[in-house]
Design an enzyme around this catalytic site. Structure first.
Site, mmCIF file in Angstrom:
data_model
loop_
_atom_site.group_PDB
_atom_site.id
_atom_site.type_symbol
_atom_site.label_atom_id
_atom_site.label_comp_id
_atom_site.label_asym_id
_atom_site.label_seq_id
_atom_site.Cartn_x
_atom_site.Cartn_y
_atom_site.Cartn_z
ATOM 1 N N LYS A 64 9.427 3.367 11.208
ATOM 2 C CA LYS A 64 9.375 1.986 11.295
ATOM 3 C C LYS A 64 10.133 1.096 10.041
ATOM 4 O O LYS A 64 10.810 0.439 10.008
ATOM 5 C CB LYS A 64 8.009 1.664 11.210
ATOM 6 N N CYS A 85 4.692 5.273 9.402
ATOM 7 C CA CYS A 85 5.301 4.303 8.482
ATOM 8 C C CYS A 85 7.035 4.550 8.314
ATOM 9 O O CYS A 85 7.787 3.688 8.358
ATOM 10 C CB CYS A 85 4.858 4.382 7.203
ATOM 11 N N GLU A 144 1.096 -1.159 0.102
ATOM 12 C CA GLU A 144 0.101 0.179 -0.079
ATOM 13 C C GLU A 144 0.795 1.351 -0.113
ATOM 14 O O GLU A 144 2.033 1.382 0.533
ATOM 15 C CB GLU A 144 -0.971 -0.054 1.292
ATOM 16 N N PHE A 145 0.472 2.233 -0.755
ATOM 17 C CA PHE A 145 1.225 3.609 -0.732
ATOM 18 C C PHE A 145 0.068 4.696 -0.320
ATOM 19 O O PHE A 145 0.306 5.795 -0.762
ATOM 20 C CB PHE A 145 1.571 3.730 -2.187
ATOM 21 N N LEU A 176 9.941 18.105 -0.339
ATOM 22 C CA LEU A 176 11.116 18.924 0.041
ATOM 23 C C LEU A 176 10.850 19.934 1.076
ATOM 24 O O LEU A 176 11.416 21.154 0.732
ATOM 25 C CB LEU A 176 11.438 19.572 -1.337
HETATM 26 C C1 UDX Z 1 3.821 7.839 4.206
HETATM 27 C C2 UDX Z 1 3.842 7.690 2.760
HETATM 28 O O1 UDX Z 1 3.621 8.732 2.232
HETATM 29 C C3 UDX Z 1 2.915 6.432 2.194
HETATM 30 O O2 UDX Z 1 3.182 6.320 0.949
HETATM 31 C C4 UDX Z 1 3.134 5.302 3.036
HETATM 32 O O3 UDX Z 1 2.281 4.249 2.656
HETATM 33 C C5 UDX Z 1 2.982 5.563 4.375
HETATM 34 O O4 UDX Z 1 3.850 6.437 5.000
HETATM 35 P P1 UDX Z 1 2.232 9.020 5.842
HETATM 36 O O5 UDX Z 1 2.854 8.711 7.021
HETATM 37 O O6 UDX Z 1 0.773 8.937 6.046
HETATM 38 O O7 UDX Z 1 2.562 8.325 4.563
HETATM 39 O O8 UDX Z 1 2.514 10.669 5.526
HETATM 40 P P2 UDX Z 1 3.393 11.551 4.665
HETATM 41 O O9 UDX Z 1 2.386 12.568 4.363
HETATM 42 O O10 UDX Z 1 4.120 10.719 3.814
HETATM 43 O O11 UDX Z 1 4.145 12.355 5.812
HETATM 44 C C6 UDX Z 1 5.229 11.662 6.532
HETATM 45 C C7 UDX Z 1 6.015 12.878 7.444
HETATM 46 O O12 UDX Z 1 6.885 13.445 6.534
HETATM 47 C C8 UDX Z 1 5.144 13.464 8.166
HETATM 48 O O13 UDX Z 1 5.694 13.872 9.349
HETATM 49 C C9 UDX Z 1 5.333 14.894 7.324
HETATM 50 O O14 UDX Z 1 4.825 15.854 8.181
HETATM 51 C C10 UDX Z 1 6.549 14.872 6.959
HETATM 52 N N1 UDX Z 1 6.795 15.822 5.732
HETATM 53 C C11 UDX Z 1 6.473 15.420 4.410
HETATM 54 C C12 UDX Z 1 7.791 16.781 5.771
HETATM 55 O O15 UDX Z 1 8.176 17.271 6.909
HETATM 56 N N2 UDX Z 1 7.874 17.506 4.622
HETATM 57 C C13 UDX Z 1 7.089 17.211 3.339
HETATM 58 O O16 UDX Z 1 7.791 17.739 2.234
HETATM 59 C C14 UDX Z 1 6.457 15.846 3.181
#
Ligand code: UDX
Length: 434
Positions: free
Chosen positions: A265, A262, A150-151, A252
């Site tokens: 981990k 995710c 899953e993504f 970015l």
């Molecule tokens: C992530 C993956 O995107 C998803 O494909 C996978 O299935 C599960 O893990 P998620 O954890 O829901 O999803 O959040 P995501 O929106 O990817 O953000 C992850 C972390 O990165 C958050 O703490 C977010 O605040 C941070 N982030 C994200 C940044 O600091 N800067 C960014 O530009 C994008």
């Protein structure tokens, strides 16, 4: 098709609801009877944009049902998707005990040809291990095992499922491939890429994708810290970099560090899986190291302006690991608030959605004062910290916020405020990398 989903967490529930929305007959199975009872009533047990509406609709049209019984959910299924948690175990190794428990529980009830699909994030080699387990405990059953990573990102998970960048299936029989093609037919017919690989490649794609995105984040955070030393603005740097199509602007955004269930981990599990093969993931280890000390950026900014934090009052705006969710797993708020309390600071926290979850997950939750709004949290504060990029914090009335506080420092851990506007309201502004 008849589809059974094992596990009704974020991934399982979204997957089940979305497969029903695509027209399949879906049964969601969970061993937690309380959760099942709530779901049967159309009560959404998690906070996810647009999920409750789809849940209610698909229960009403009869395509979606819930049960806690393997014996009723498994025999009728053409496809069984396993969507259970695979938490970080010792030394970062993925803990697959829930996954194998689910395989064992469903094995005896498999009836006729069935494809057992692992959607839980599990290290490369897990499909092979599940096959071996089934050969041992249920050799007479007619089933194939596949991987379908899953993504889904929380907050936009429904959209990620129904309008995916790609669907990946790892299979080793044509029959399993065609069953999965049928399941995803409504998306394939709309032109979304459907990629068929061997199971090992599919399994690794998930870890490689998450590690790559996390690497982008740690990379821009490292650049952000350097920007502060040389007077550059990371927002400008990231935008300019991202316009290069080979790089892209997403992931970015410099910040206090990534969190969530995710990224942390999965990167640890990839390093561990590498070690099992005698392989060292040097870049993945480096991105972890950068993220692990990210909280220090915030602590240093506070100490730079306030000196010793003992007895100081800090308003914390945002507990969720990102906006749009009530999830606090691996949130930077946990680490930062822990440090603040350790420095004997007083913490006044607020979050539009995640406060209740934070209280459950944070070991020192009763040492924190909680408020409904940012203005209340900021009363008498020496500094305000923004940890989550909620829209309502973008639209804060900065003049009111400033007058509620005793001090004048605002640390914008998400770069959502404008420096000039903040300074015009009387604040000393500290962003990240600018
Ligand atoms: C992530 C993956 O995107 C998803 O494909 C996978 O299935 C599960 O893990 P998620 O954890 O829901 O999803 O959040 P995501 O929106 O990817 O953000 C992850 C972390 O990165 C958050 O703490 C977010 O605040 C941070 N982030 C994200 C940044 O600091 N800067 C960014 O530009 C994008």
């Amino acid at each position: 098709m008849n589809i059974t989903i094992i596990g009704t967490g974020y991934v399982g529930l979204v997957t089940g609801v979305c497969f029903a929305e695509l027209g399949h007959a879906v049964t969601c199975l969970d061993i937690n009877q309380e959760k099942i009872d709530a779901l049967k009533e159309g009560e959404c047990v998690i906070f996810e944009e647009n999920l409750e509406g789809l849940l209610k609709n698909n229960i009403a049209n009869g395509r979606l049902s819930f049960t806690a019984e393997y014996e009723s959910a498994i025999p009728k299924a053409d496809l069984v998707f396993i969507c259970v948690q695979t938490p970080s175990g010792e030394y970062g190794k993925a803990n697959l005990s829930y996954l194998y428990a689910a395989v064992r529980a469903c094995a005896q009830h498999l009836n006729g040809y069935t494809v057992l699909i692992n959607k839980s994030t599990a290290p490369v080699g897990t499909v092979t291990a599940i096959k071996e387990l089934l050969r041992e405990i249920a050799p007479e059953k007619n089933c194939d095992v596949a991987s379908n990573p899953e993504f889904l990102a929380e907050g936009v998970a429904i959209n990620d499922f129904l309008e995916p960048d790609r669907v990946i299936v790892g299979v080793d029989t044509p029959r399993a491939e065609s069953a999965l093609r049928e399941a995803y037919a409504p998306l394939i017919s709309k032109g979304y890429p459907f990629l068929v690989t061997i199971p090992q490649s599919a399994e690794l794609m998930k870890y490689a994708s998450n590690s790559f995105l996390a690497m982008k984040l740690s990379f821009i955070n490292e650049i952000a810290d350097f920007c502060e030393l040389v007077g550059a603005d990371v927002e400008e740097v990231a935008y300019g970099m991202g316009l290069d199509k080979r790089i892209g602007t997403r992931y970015l955004k410099a910040s206090i560090g990534f969190g969530g269930s995710c990224f942390g981990k999965d990167v640890r599990a990839l390093v561990h899986r590498g070690e099992e093969e005698g392989y060292e993931f040097k870049m993945v280890k480096a991105l972890i190291a950068v993220n692990t000390v990210r909280y220090l950026v915030v602590m240093n900014k506070l100490e730079k302006h306030l000196g010793r934090l003992k007895g100081k009052t800090i308003a914390v705006l945002g507990l969720a690991y990102k906006a749009g969710t009530d999830d606090v797993r691996d949130a930077q708020s946990l680490r930062i608030i822990f440090e603040l309390l350790d420095h004997c600071a007083r913490v006044r926290a607020t979050d539009p959605e995640a406060t209740e979850q934070f209280k459950k997950d944070f070991a020192r939750a009763d040492e924190v004062a909680y408020f409904d709004t940012a203005l209340e949290a900021a009363q008498g504060a020496d500094a305000t910290l923004i940890l989550t990029e909620w829209d309502e914090y973008r639209q804060l009335d900065l003049v009111k916020l400033k007058s509620a506080m005793t001090g004048a420092l605002i640390v914008d851990g998400r770069n959502i405020l404008n420096r000039k506007t903040s300074e015009a309201a009387g604040f000393t502004y500290e962003g990240i990398g600018r």
